[in-house]
Scaffold this motif. Sequence first.
Motif, PDB file in Angstrom:
ATOM      1  N   ALA A  64      11.607  -5.082 -15.188  1.00 33.81           N
ATOM      2  CA  ALA A  64      10.455  -5.523 -15.751  1.00 33.81           C
ATOM      3  C   ALA A  64       9.387  -5.999 -14.639  1.00 33.81           C
ATOM      4  CB  ALA A  64      10.828  -6.401 -16.867  1.00 33.81           C
ATOM      5  N   PHE A  65       9.933  -7.098 -13.935  1.00 29.26           N
ATOM      6  CA  PHE A  65       8.971  -7.923 -12.916  1.00 29.26           C
ATOM      7  C   PHE A  65       8.065  -6.631 -12.247  1.00 29.26           C
ATOM      8  CE2 PHE A  65       8.124  -9.880  -9.188  1.00 29.26           C
ATOM      9  CZ  PHE A  65       7.013 -10.603  -9.120  1.00 29.26           C
ATOM     10  N   GLU A  66       8.953  -5.843 -11.626  1.00 31.74           N
ATOM     11  CA  GLU A  66       8.419  -4.747 -10.801  1.00 31.74           C
ATOM     12  C   GLU A  66       7.212  -4.057 -11.615  1.00 31.74           C
ATOM     13  OE1 GLU A  66       7.830  -3.018  -7.143  1.00 31.74           O
ATOM     14  OE2 GLU A  66       9.574  -4.246  -7.413  1.00 31.74           O
ATOM     15  N   ARG A  67       7.787  -3.442 -12.731  1.00 33.69           N
ATOM     16  CA  ARG A  67       6.909  -2.815 -13.642  1.00 33.69           C
ATOM     17  C   ARG A  67       5.600  -3.514 -14.128  1.00 33.69           C
ATOM     18  NH1 ARG A  67      11.919  -1.118 -16.512  1.00 33.69           N
ATOM     19  NH2 ARG A  67      12.306   1.050 -15.555  1.00 33.69           N
ATOM     20  N   SER A  68       5.568  -4.973 -13.905  1.00 27.26           N
ATOM     21  CA  SER A  68       4.552  -5.479 -14.632  1.00 27.26           C
ATOM     22  C   SER A  68       3.236  -5.563 -13.374  1.00 27.26           C
ATOM     23  CB  SER A  68       4.907  -6.976 -14.507  1.00 27.26           C
ATOM     24  OG  SER A  68       5.347  -7.777 -13.678  1.00 27.26           O
ATOM     25  N   LEU A  69       3.941  -5.282 -12.157  1.00 27.58           N
ATOM     26  CA  LEU A  69       2.552  -5.175 -10.881  1.00 27.58           C
ATOM     27  C   LEU A  69       2.101  -3.898 -10.885  1.00 27.58           C
ATOM     28  CD1 LEU A  69       5.432  -6.409  -8.258  1.00 27.58           C
ATOM     29  CD2 LEU A  69       3.512  -7.933  -9.173  1.00 27.58           C
ATOM     30  N   PRO A  70       0.924  -3.791 -10.382  1.00 28.50           N
ATOM     31  CA  PRO A  70       0.187  -2.424 -10.424  1.00 28.50           C
ATOM     32  C   PRO A  70       1.030  -1.349  -9.798  1.00 28.50           C
ATOM     33  CG  PRO A  70      -1.058  -4.283  -9.450  1.00 28.50           C
ATOM     34  CD  PRO A  70       0.299  -4.720  -9.563  1.00 28.50           C
ATOM     35  N   LEU A  71       1.138  -0.255 -10.523  1.00 28.79           N
ATOM     36  CA  LEU A  71       1.738   0.964 -10.042  1.00 28.79           C
ATOM     37  C   LEU A  71       1.039   2.038  -9.719  1.00 28.79           C
ATOM     38  CD1 LEU A  71       4.825   0.825 -12.538  1.00 28.79           C
ATOM     39  CD2 LEU A  71       4.909   0.145 -10.028  1.00 28.79           C
ATOM     40  N   THR A  72       1.050   3.000  -8.842  1.00 24.82           N
ATOM     41  CA  THR A  72       0.442   4.144  -8.537  1.00 24.82           C
ATOM     42  C   THR A  72       1.331   5.267  -9.119  1.00 24.82           C
ATOM     43  OG1 THR A  72       1.479   4.736  -6.387  1.00 24.82           O
ATOM     44  CG2 THR A  72      -0.198   3.240  -6.263  1.00 24.82           C
ATOM     45  N   ASP A  73       0.588   6.459  -9.110  1.00 23.74           N
ATOM     46  CA  ASP A  73       1.534   7.740  -9.730  1.00 23.74           C
ATOM     47  C   ASP A  73       2.710   8.151  -8.841  1.00 23.74           C
ATOM     48  OD1 ASP A  73      -0.633   8.015 -11.491  1.00 23.74           O
ATOM     49  OD2 ASP A  73      -1.516   9.396 -10.617  1.00 23.74           O
ATOM     50  N   ALA A  74       2.841   7.507  -7.703  1.00 23.75           N
ATOM     51  CA  ALA A  74       4.053   8.021  -6.609  1.00 23.75           C
ATOM     52  C   ALA A  74       5.013   6.714  -6.952  1.00 23.75           C
ATOM     53  CB  ALA A  74       3.296   7.919  -5.222  1.00 23.75           C
ATOM     54  N   ASP A  75       4.689   5.836  -7.452  1.00 22.09           N
ATOM     55  CA  ASP A  75       5.677   4.697  -7.557  1.00 22.09           C
ATOM     56  C   ASP A  75       6.725   5.004  -8.869  1.00 22.09           C
ATOM     57  OD1 ASP A  75       4.517   3.179  -5.613  1.00 22.09           O
ATOM     58  OD2 ASP A  75       3.311   2.099  -7.027  1.00 22.09           O
TER      59      ASP A  75
ATOM     60  N   ALA B  78       0.823  -1.117  -0.149  1.00 19.56           N
ATOM     61  CA  ALA B  78       0.096   0.263   0.032  1.00 19.56           C
ATOM     62  C   ALA B  78       0.790   1.253   0.079  1.00 19.56           C
ATOM     63  CB  ALA B  78      -0.879  -0.032   1.241  1.00 19.56           C
ATOM     64  N   ALA B  79       2.052   1.246   0.582  1.00 23.08           N
ATOM     65  CA  ALA B  79       2.949   2.371   0.326  1.00 23.08           C
ATOM     66  C   ALA B  79       3.406   2.774  -0.812  1.00 23.08           C
ATOM     67  CB  ALA B  79       3.981   2.064   1.595  1.00 23.08           C
ATOM     68  N   PRO B  80       3.843   3.943  -0.976  1.00 27.41           N
ATOM     69  CA  PRO B  80       4.440   4.445  -2.461  1.00 27.41           C
ATOM     70  C   PRO B  80       5.772   3.590  -2.428  1.00 27.41           C
ATOM     71  CG  PRO B  80       3.880   6.358  -1.292  1.00 27.41           C
ATOM     72  CD  PRO B  80       3.688   5.236  -0.307  1.00 27.41           C
ATOM     73  N   ARG B  81       6.453   3.309  -3.740  1.00 25.44           N
ATOM     74  CA  ARG B  81       7.631   2.637  -3.625  1.00 25.44           C
ATOM     75  C   ARG B  81       8.526   3.309  -4.695  1.00 25.44           C
ATOM     76  NH1 ARG B  81       3.625  -0.745  -5.806  1.00 25.44           N
ATOM     77  NH2 ARG B  81       4.259  -1.861  -7.696  1.00 25.44           N
ATOM     78  N   LEU B  82      10.039   3.228  -4.336  1.00 24.45           N
ATOM     79  CA  LEU B  82      10.933   3.582  -5.173  1.00 24.45           C
ATOM     80  C   LEU B  82      11.458   2.447  -5.396  1.00 24.45           C
ATOM     81  CD1 LEU B  82      12.690   5.718  -6.867  1.00 24.45           C
ATOM     82  CD2 LEU B  82      13.786   6.418  -4.597  1.00 24.45           C
ATOM     83  N   THR B  83      11.996   2.150  -6.447  1.00 21.12           N
ATOM     84  CA  THR B  83      12.704   0.637  -6.608  1.00 21.12           C
ATOM     85  C   THR B  83      13.717   1.193  -7.595  1.00 21.12           C
ATOM     86  OG1 THR B  83      11.467  -0.462  -8.334  1.00 21.12           O
ATOM     87  CG2 THR B  83      10.858  -0.855  -6.035  1.00 21.12           C
ATOM     88  N   VAL B  84      15.150   0.580  -7.381  1.00 24.33           N
ATOM     89  CA  VAL B  84      16.088   0.810  -8.327  1.00 24.33           C
ATOM     90  C   VAL B  84      16.532  -0.699  -8.487  1.00 24.33           C
ATOM     91  CG1 VAL B  84      18.420   1.835  -8.787  1.00 24.33           C
ATOM     92  CG2 VAL B  84      16.642   2.951  -7.393  1.00 24.33           C
ATOM     93  N   HIS B  85      16.643  -1.067  -9.860  1.00 21.69           N
ATOM     94  CA  HIS B  85      17.481  -2.359  -9.905  1.00 21.69           C
ATOM     95  C   HIS B  85      18.497  -2.404 -10.652  1.00 21.69           C
ATOM     96  CE1 HIS B  85      13.769  -4.299  -8.580  1.00 21.69           C
ATOM     97  NE2 HIS B  85      12.990  -3.206  -8.856  1.00 21.69           N
ATOM     98  N   ALA B  86      19.362  -3.538 -10.711  1.00 20.92           N
ATOM     99  CA  ALA B  86      20.447  -3.743 -11.512  1.00 20.92           C
ATOM    100  C   ALA B  86      20.128  -4.576 -12.819  1.00 20.92           C
ATOM    101  CB  ALA B  86      21.814  -4.009 -10.868  1.00 20.92           C
TER     102      ALA B  86
END
Length: 76
Positions: A34-45, A20-28
Amino acid sequence: MRTDSVGRATVSARYLTQRAAPRLTVHAQAAAAAFERSLPLTDADEVHLWEEAGHFLHQERSIEFNTLALDWLRRL
């Protein structure tokens, strides 16, 4: 063999869509981003891909990471 462990993509996806919390993710790795982007995102993510980074990207590119994180926090 267990089919309910978090390491399995289908189980992970079900679990991670409950965040439920906004998330900032950084992947190498592109696959992880791509997996993270396949999940539902909010405007804050935000999902970022730094392919040339290693496992400790927040230390390897500390100035860039800190700038990214602080800018993201200011936008919340």
